[in-house]
Design an enzyme around this catalytic site. Sequence first.
Site, PDB file in Angstrom:
ATOM      1  N   CYS A  15       0.795  -1.234   0.000  1.00  0.00           N
ATOM      2  CA  CYS A  15       0.000   0.000   0.000  1.00  0.00           C
ATOM      3  C   CYS A  15       0.831   1.290   0.000  1.00  0.00           C
ATOM      4  CB  CYS A  15      -0.943   0.023   1.188  1.00  0.00           C
ATOM      5  SG  CYS A  15      -1.570  -1.559   1.697  1.00  0.00           S
ATOM      6  N   ASP A  55      -2.334  -7.217  -5.676  1.00  0.00           N
ATOM      7  CA  ASP A  55      -2.754  -6.033  -4.941  1.00  0.00           C
ATOM      8  C   ASP A  55      -3.182  -4.919  -5.894  1.00  0.00           C
ATOM      9  OD1 ASP A  55      -3.223  -5.038  -2.468  1.00  0.00           O
ATOM     10  OD2 ASP A  55      -1.129  -4.886  -1.870  1.00  0.00           O
ATOM     11  N   HIS A 114      -5.083  -0.729  -5.824  1.00  0.00           N
ATOM     12  CA  HIS A 114      -5.655   0.383  -5.063  1.00  0.00           C
ATOM     13  C   HIS A 114      -6.356   1.335  -6.015  1.00  0.00           C
ATOM     14  CE1 HIS A 114      -2.538  -1.188  -2.336  1.00  0.00           C
ATOM     15  NE2 HIS A 114      -3.398  -0.851  -1.393  1.00  0.00           N
ATOM     16  N   HIS A 168      -8.673  -0.501  -1.115  1.00  0.00           N
ATOM     17  CA  HIS A 168      -7.759  -1.634  -1.292  1.00  0.00           C
ATOM     18  C   HIS A 168      -8.570  -2.786  -1.864  1.00  0.00           C
ATOM     19  CE1 HIS A 168      -4.882   0.060   1.751  1.00  0.00           C
ATOM     20  NE2 HIS A 168      -5.997   0.521   2.267  1.00  0.00           N
TER      21      HIS A 168
END
Length: 663
Positions: free
Chosen positions: A360, A409, A411, A537
């Site tokens: 992140c 991942d 975002h 997220h």
Amino acid sequence: MAVATSISFLFPPLLKPSLSHFPKRLFSIPTCCLSSNIKLKKKHTTASAISTDRSETATLSQNDNVLKKTKNTRNEETEKIVLPTNESSEKLLRIRHTCAHVMAMAVQKLYPDAKVTIGPWIDSGFYYDFDVEPLTDKDLKRIKKEMDRIIARNLPLIREEVSRNEAQRRIAAINEPYKIEILDSIKEDPITIYHIGNEWWDLCAGPHVESTGNIDRKAVELETVAGAYWRGDEKKPMLQRIYGTAWEDEKQLKAYLHFKEEAKRRDHRRLGQDLDLFSIQDEAGGGLVFWHPKGATVRHMIEDSWKKIHIERGYDLLYTPHVAKADLWKISGHLEFYRENMYDQMNIEDELYQLRPMNCPYHILVYKRKLNSYRDFPIRVAELGTVYRYELSGSLHGLFRVRGFTQDDAHIFCLEDQIKDEIRGVLDLTEEILLQFGFSKYEVNLSTRPEKAVGGDDIWEKATSALRDALDDKGWSYELDEGGGAFYGPKIDLKIEDALGRKWQCSTIQVDFNLPQRFDITYVDSNSEKKRPIMIHRAVLGSLERFFGVLIEHYAGDFPLWLSPVQARVLPVTDIQLEFCNEVTKKLKTYGIRAEVCHGERLPKLIRNAEMQRIPLMAVVGPKEVEMQTVTIRSRFGGELGTLTIDDFINRIKSATENRTSF
């Protein structure tokens, strides 16, 4: 993912295939592949064996879910065995809890010096921890026989309420030091005790069956014994933990044991070795995965599919470093909230650096590289980013719990009024990706604001409503987990159901009000004022390592054609045909088909070896095939498929691969 609870979706506490992966309701145990239920022959009291012969089982291809039975079972009547859970059957819960007490009583009869600690019911049965000499499988048989005797005596379970002082006096009288510690942790008065007859008692809140005779001893089995630290603290004594399973009747136990056997057959650790997919090398260290050529090929297919879909959906792909200055993790809060899961810092030229536990902060730094306008939103970035988490060696488990893994991942930075549409877009993307890999059944949970949280009431309400509306628009049913959200925002968690009906948490979507504030990220609105964006997220697969382990077990190593590391193996009848086989293989590879030649054995053994290695297609070449410039095709799932020209063979494989269908 964000700080604290955001990482829980990657590693659930149960590390081996277990009934805990099932939803909290009645469910049917499947047969070894995609048949919907364990079947019992009505004329017998024992469950029919789960076959490992592929001709007797359902294939695991996405589009070939036909159960193939042998002639001797085709016309037999069958009945469905439905296994209850603790949540669906209070009777089962009471049986399991009482079994834990009966087992403890049996242990102390056989080993008078044994000290008891705790013995709860669990998803598939019960366990009890003892301070006793190391136990063996032979000891478990002795304990089970003693349990059977106690059950047969039909002793009553009697509840008694006593004062704290009286409980302490009784515990001291029988010299049970662990019970004193347990008593100190109980805050409510009076203290409740359960007796088995007038021979044995334990601190307990219940519930239990009325008497031991309510337990079917043929529906109880002691499974394993393992070491467990008292209170889970490695600095405290190592105890002996005995696991058992208990059901309402013998049929349920047999169905469960069949399920366990099938889960064992599908164990990704065994298949990973047998199929040469991956390994964890002692010389390198525990929890560090080596992807072998075949496993790396499957990973390459997963990654390519993932990247293609994300680019089509408007994501920008990133690559970011594996380390960063320790100061970055101070800003993010990881050092404050997550330090125990991070590796030691490295001193480089008098500056401290840290291996990343999450991606992140890196994505936020990419966002902050320039001033963003409201016109730029939504901004979507995604990365297959490798992270590192400190795990004790005893908690490591194949691909399911490791020390280094790659998260899928992503975002999303957006405006408040874009949250719903972005969440709906993530739900659509999640469904598209999971369907490609054969997962179409999900359990969805929406978690709301906990007691301790950052962010104001208005933004929490708006974000929670957006998640709820997106789920409603999607038409997905979901369970509401009141107060179960992360401290930084509400979230959606999704568990996928595999071929055995087990649930695996992979996908998560989390709104974050915390990190945008910590990193002071802003954008310029229509009035040229700086405002704080919303950050979302999300992960679909969770981690590639864990998802690959789930895939292996879901398909039992029989990957669909498009995903198989070797799609076709070319087999010569004799080495005289080897030159032509090499030419065929070279042409297949030219068209992007993953093919190889195997020779040096008699043809039946070559075919058997290919089937043992789960090769979907075999192209057999004899003198006639060389003369006619053809191949005779044998499918692992469909048997002999006839003779094809090389071009027809190529076209059919390409079509099946592109359309994610069987050959």
